[in-house]
Enzyme design. Structure first.
Site, short mmCIF file in Angstrom:
data_model
loop_
_atom_site.label_atom_id
_atom_site.label_comp_id
_atom_site.label_asym_id
_atom_site.label_seq_id
_atom_site.Cartn_x
_atom_site.Cartn_y
_atom_site.Cartn_z
N HIS A 62 -3.94 -37.12 -10.51
CA HIS A 62 -2.85 -37.67 -11.32
C HIS A 62 -3.23 -39.08 -11.75
CE1 HIS A 62 -2.00 -39.14 -7.28
NE2 HIS A 62 -1.09 -39.98 -7.77
N HIS A 64 -1.89 -42.14 -11.31
CA HIS A 64 -1.56 -43.36 -10.60
C HIS A 64 -2.83 -44.17 -10.33
CE1 HIS A 64 2.69 -42.15 -9.00
NE2 HIS A 64 2.76 -42.85 -10.11
N ASP A 66 -4.11 -45.95 -7.94
CA ASP A 66 -4.94 -45.85 -6.73
C ASP A 66 -5.80 -44.59 -6.73
OD1 ASP A 66 -2.42 -44.53 -6.44
OD2 ASP A 66 -2.78 -44.29 -4.30
N HIS A 67 -5.69 -43.78 -7.78
CA HIS A 67 -6.51 -42.57 -7.89
C HIS A 67 -7.46 -42.62 -9.09
CE1 HIS A 67 -4.33 -40.07 -4.83
NE2 HIS A 67 -3.47 -41.06 -5.04
N HIS A 139 5.45 -34.48 -7.36
CA HIS A 139 5.28 -35.92 -7.24
C HIS A 139 6.07 -36.60 -8.36
CE1 HIS A 139 3.51 -39.48 -5.63
NE2 HIS A 139 2.71 -39.72 -6.64
N ASP A 210 -1.17 -36.36 -4.67
CA ASP A 210 -0.02 -36.80 -3.91
C ASP A 210 1.10 -35.77 -4.10
OD1 ASP A 210 -1.63 -39.01 -3.73
OD2 ASP A 210 -0.17 -40.43 -4.48
N HIS A 268 -4.91 -40.33 2.95
CA HIS A 268 -3.89 -41.03 2.15
C HIS A 268 -2.81 -41.62 3.07
CE1 HIS A 268 -0.99 -41.64 -1.22
NE2 HIS A 268 -2.10 -41.71 -1.95
#
Length: 320
Positions: A62, A64, A66-67, A139, A210, A268
């Site tokens: 996805h 976000h 942090d990914h 999510h 996530d 995670h």
């Protein structure tokens, strides 16, 4: 198939855990497939035994930060290194626009090295050895989990037995290895299945982050040899998990149990559970093992070899 954890923290990096990235090394073809690419992933690669020149595919769950925040730096470094290796990127809607915007304002030219494939639930990649599929998880933004399936391989061909039966070497051996039935000049019919060991069952790997607990994660995990699942929160913080649509340690364990997996590895982890705090990662591990005993807790640079026909008591490998 060897898994290396390059980042096991959620949201932000810590001194001991970087943000999300998992590498799947396929030594038989000298390739590395990445799953997510958080900020600093290329530095983690430099500290590992992996070679960035072998990265062939990157699967993004996805959008976000942090990914994905490490994606452009990694792509740029691979280009500057002059490897010339093409990279296929797979991810949700928005990935291609993000890459184009970053390239525009950083004056980067991808040329033909990068191919972007926007994913939908179902099969996203297949070749002669592997199939990769995805399903939409639950999510705050569109997020997908991935499942990698290695195709079954024919069993070993018994050359000694073929010689004893007087079968001449050459093209006939190839047909027998494929399980075909052949007819010899003397009229004898020989079945290839009689000369081959049972097929080797392909391994299965699932990656879910996530997400809060959902049926799609259970479906992706079905009969997997290893499930990597997020465990952002401890069980006592379940309300936070529901509010933010993340998983607790117990949710990850429930997915593993319902999916009938062989090994669960949790990743995670929220920085709130750093060692020394009231709740630390060991507590999350204990919570999960109460539901699914064959659970491990990931840490950065840990490696896990996905073996064939593994028993639950077989040891795992951890990198120093």
């Amino acid at each position: 198939m060897e898994i290396t954890f390059l980042g096991t923290s959620s949201g932000v990096p810590t001194r001991s855990r970087n943000v999300s990235s998992v590498a799947l090394r396929l030594p038989q073809r000298a390739e590395v497939w990445l799953f997510d690419c958080g900020e600093g992933t290329q530095h983690q690669l430099l500290r590992s035994d992996l070679k960035s020149s072998q990265i062939r595919r990157i699967f993004i769950t996805h959008m976000h930060g942090d990914h994905i925040f490490g994606l452009m730096g990694l792509i740029a470094s691979c280009g500057l290194a002059g490897t010339g290796q093409p990279i296929d990127l797979y991810g949700p809607a928005g990935l291609e626009d993000y890459l184009k915007a970053c390239a525009k304002y950083s004056y980067m030219n991808f040329s033909s090295r990068i191919s972007v494939h926007l994913i939908q639930p179902g099969r996203v990649y297949e070749d002669e050895n592997f199939t990769v599929s995805c399903l939409k998880l639950t999510h705050r933004v569109p997020a997908y989990g991935y499942r990698v399936e290695e195709k079954d391989r024919p069993g070993r061909f018994n050359v000694e037995k073929a010689i004893a039966l007087g079968i001449p070497s050459g093209p006939l051996y190839g047909k027998l290895k494929q399980g075909q039935t052949i007819t010899l000049e003397d009229g004898r019919k020989i079945r290839g299945t009689d000369l081959c060991d049972p097929p080797e069952t392909g391994r299965k790997f699932a990656y879910c982050t996530d997400t809060v607990f959902c049926d799609a994660a259970v479906e992706l995990a079905q009969d997997a040899d290893v499930l990597i699942h997020e465990a952002t929160f401890a069980h006592q913080d379940a309300q936070l998990a529901f509010d933010r649509l993340h998983s607790t340690s117990t949710m990850a364990a429930q997915v593993a149990l319902l999916g009938g997996v062989k090994q669960l590895i949790m990743t995670h982890l929220s920085p709130r559970y750093a060692p020394g705090n009231a709740i630390d990662p060991r507590n999350l591990l204990e919570e999960a093992r109460a539901i699914f005993p064959n659970t491990r807790l990931a840490k950065d640079f840990m490696t896990y070899e996905v073996p064939r026909n593994r028993t639950q008591d077989e040891p795992w490998q951890v990198a120093s």
